[in-house]
Scaffold this motif. Structure first.
Motif: not given
Length: 619
Positions: A234-236, A238-240, A242-243, A246
């Motif tokens: 989930e973190g990976a 979500r980070e993608k 989010t990136t 942005w």
């Protein structure tokens, strides 16, 4: 077929984007196909602009009549003409807006249909190469942006541009020196546009591309949500997302900042023009070279430019977005078809005969990347047998499944169905041997029978009914108002996800290909009808060579053998019991899957129920 985000390279190729000149040629060519509509739209726009300028010219005549001590009847007559011109101008402008919008809607419809047709005609490998985010953003987001622009920005910019030209000609009609004074603002406008356009156009194209990347990240994460949760990614993901989000935000701010600077330059141009006209008008009056009416009308005409120029400025942002979307959509029309050998194998297998699959030394890399997604893969599935592919997200499962289904061409090695190398077939030939089914199933608007016949155009109603019976769909189909001939999809009967999956499985049966590839095809097995759907899958694959991409490891248990992929290589191979006992990579994945399934079940208790094949033993 869906390749996970981590199966694809970070820097993917994209669909073609054309130049502004080529897009303009496409628009001009289609406008010539409707000459009467195009000519009428132009003429009404010119007439509307001229009628809006006429009252200002008449106002100059009123001033001169008053100065000369003319009769009051001049005021009445001129007032009537001004009122008539204003009314007729408003009517002509409204008509021109409607006609321009209708012309734009006609062009958009042709463009949208052509783009969708072009996408449907593309080889599946090309779709996988560019990513579904780019494809969907073009036939979805770009069409929406262009549609909005055609309704608002395009008519506004076109009519305002014509009004600017007519008002400028009107100033020259008063006095050529006043016209030159007003034209003195043109260099400032030109410099502002020359500064803005080269900077804004690339930004808008980049903005559309970044939005496509964000769409790809979202789609990949949502499609593989169960896998993401099971393997704690989930973190990976979500980070993608989010990136990418942005990046969209930062580009939006940069576009807005650039537009604000452009507006400031436009305001300076207006100030320069108005000052020149007032100064020149005063000089002409002092020299008795122009009348007071002419000098009074010139600033009003120039001021009349403020509204259309302001409209152009405030809609130019939308027009630029529409232009960027237009170049992307026209670019899709110019996508070249992939050249492949055409033909089907001479020894095509019988309809229900199983066929072995042999993968030898398979190596595959996406364009623009150095690291292969698959490296020297060897696999074998005996005729009528089944194999499950498992591995963490990014291991290459979906990519390998796509290659076995004939989607894409490996850089090295081969995929053979029986004695036929898939590299020597076009997609029609590959589909005769291999059918692929993913969770992305669709029901098209129209009679259910027509929907099923997409897989077998010559199938009889009896054959359709038999396929539906095999996958357990006969009960609800018989209950439909007109049975097989009941309209489904948009405007017809709304079907839940289980029924849609059964229709897809019935198509799989009707296609009669001896090899089937299922990639996350039972993603909705946790919903209502889960047990029936699992039984339908087994029934549809009975007697056929089957490859499962097991995003849920409980699927792997049903296969004859399991192959474990890690970083594009087969690292383990065997039955479920053998691999669990081995204590290697598969055993680790199995433990992670059981823990992930338990966590998901506690988080979503309504999706864990008796008979749910995802519920781990011992629960």
């Amino acid at each position: 077929m869906s390749v996970s985000a981590t199966d694809t390279p970070a820097a993917q190729a994209t669909l073609r984007t054309t130049t502004g000149r080529e897009a303009a040629r496409w628009v001009a060519a289609h406008c010539r196909e409707v000459p009467w509509l195009t000519a009428t739209a132009i003429l009404t726009t010119v007439a509307g602009a001229a009628l809006q300028v006429l009252p200002l010219l008449l106002l100059g005549r009123v001033v001169d009549a008053v100065v000369a001590g003319g009769p009051r009847s001049v005021l009445v007559t001129t007032g009537v003409w001004m009122a008539a011109a204003a009314l007729l101008g408003a009517a002509a402008t409204a008509l021109s807006t409607y006609l321009v919008g209708r012309l734009g809607a006609d062009l958009l419809a042709r463009l949208r249909e052509g783009a969708v047709r072009a996408v449907l005609a593309m080889p599946s490998a090309r779709i996988e190469q560019v990513g579904r985010g780019d494809v969907l953003s073009r036939v979805g987001d770009d069409v929406a942006v262009l549609s909005r622009g055609i309704r608002t920005a395009v008519p506004t910019v076109f009519s305002a541009g014509v009004l600017v030209v007519i008002a400028t000609l009107g100033m020259f009609g008063l006095d050529w020196r006043l016209g030159l004074a007003g034209a003195g603002a043109l260099p400032a406008y030109a410099f502002a546009l020359r500064w803005y356009l080269p900077r804004s156009a690339p930004l808008y194209k980049q903005q559309r591309a970044v939005q496509a990347d964000r769409a790809q990240a979202l789609i990949s994460g949502l499609n593989g949500i169960d896998t993401v949760r099971a393997y704690r990614l989930e973190g990976a993901v979500r980070e993608k997302v989010t990136t990418e989000s942005w990046r969209v935000r930062e580009l939006g701010i940069e576009v807005f900042r650039l537009f604000g600077r452009f507006v400031g330059r436009e305001n300076r141009a207006e100030f320069i023009g108005l000052v020149l006209i007032i100064v020149v008008g005063y000089a002409l009056l002092e020299a008795d070279a122009a009348t007071l009416g002419e000098v009074s009308a010139a600033p009003l005409l120039f001021h009349r430019l403020f509204t259309p120029l302001g409209s152009i400025m405030f809609t130019f942002d939308e027009a630029q977005k529409s232009g960027a979307s237009l170049t992307r959509l026209v670019g899709v029309l110019g996508e070249d078809a992939e050249d492949r050998l055409v033909g089907t194998p001479a020894d095509a297998p019988a309809a229900d005969a199983p066929y072995p699959v042999a993968v030898k030394g398979l190596t595959f890399s996406y364009p623009g990347t150095e690291q292969p997604v698959l490296q020297d893969v060897d696999l074998a599935i005996p005729a009528g047998g089944s194999l499950a592919l498992v591995g963490a997200t990014g291991a290459g499962k979906s990519t390998l499944a796509a290659l076995i289904a004939g989607i894409g061409t490996p850089q090295a090695g081969s995929v053979r169905i029986g004695g036929t190398d898939l590299a020597g077939l076009d997609e029609a030939g590959a589909r005769a041997l291999v059918s692929i089914l993913t969770q992305e199933t669709h029901v098209f608007s129209g009679p259910l029978a027509d929907d099923l016949r997409l897989a077998a155009p010559q199938a009889t109603d009896a054959e359709l009914a038999d396929a539906l019976r095999t996958v357990g769909a006969d009960g609800w189909v018989d209950a439909l108002p007109a049975g097989l001939h009941t309209p489904v999809g948009e405007g017809g009967e709304r079907l839940d996800v289980t029924k849609v999956a059964q229709i897809a499985l019935a198509r799989l049966l009707l296609a009669r290909s001896p090899v089937v590839v299922l990639d996350e095809s039972t993603a909705e097995a946790g919903s209502e009808g889960a047990a029936e759907l699992e039984r339908a899958v087994l029934a549809a694959c009975a007697g056929r060579t089957t490859l499962f991409v097991a995003h849920r490891l409980t699927q792997a248990m049903a296969a004859d053998r399991i192959a474990v992929l890690d970083a594009g290589r087969v690292v383990e191979h065997g039955t479920h019991k053998e691999l669990v006992a081995l204590g290697g990579r598969y055993a680790q994945l199995w433990r992670a899957w059981r823990e992930g399934s338990q966590d998901t079940a506690w988080a979503r208790p309504t999706r864990s129920r008796a008979g749910d094949p995802r519920t781990p033993k011992g629960r």
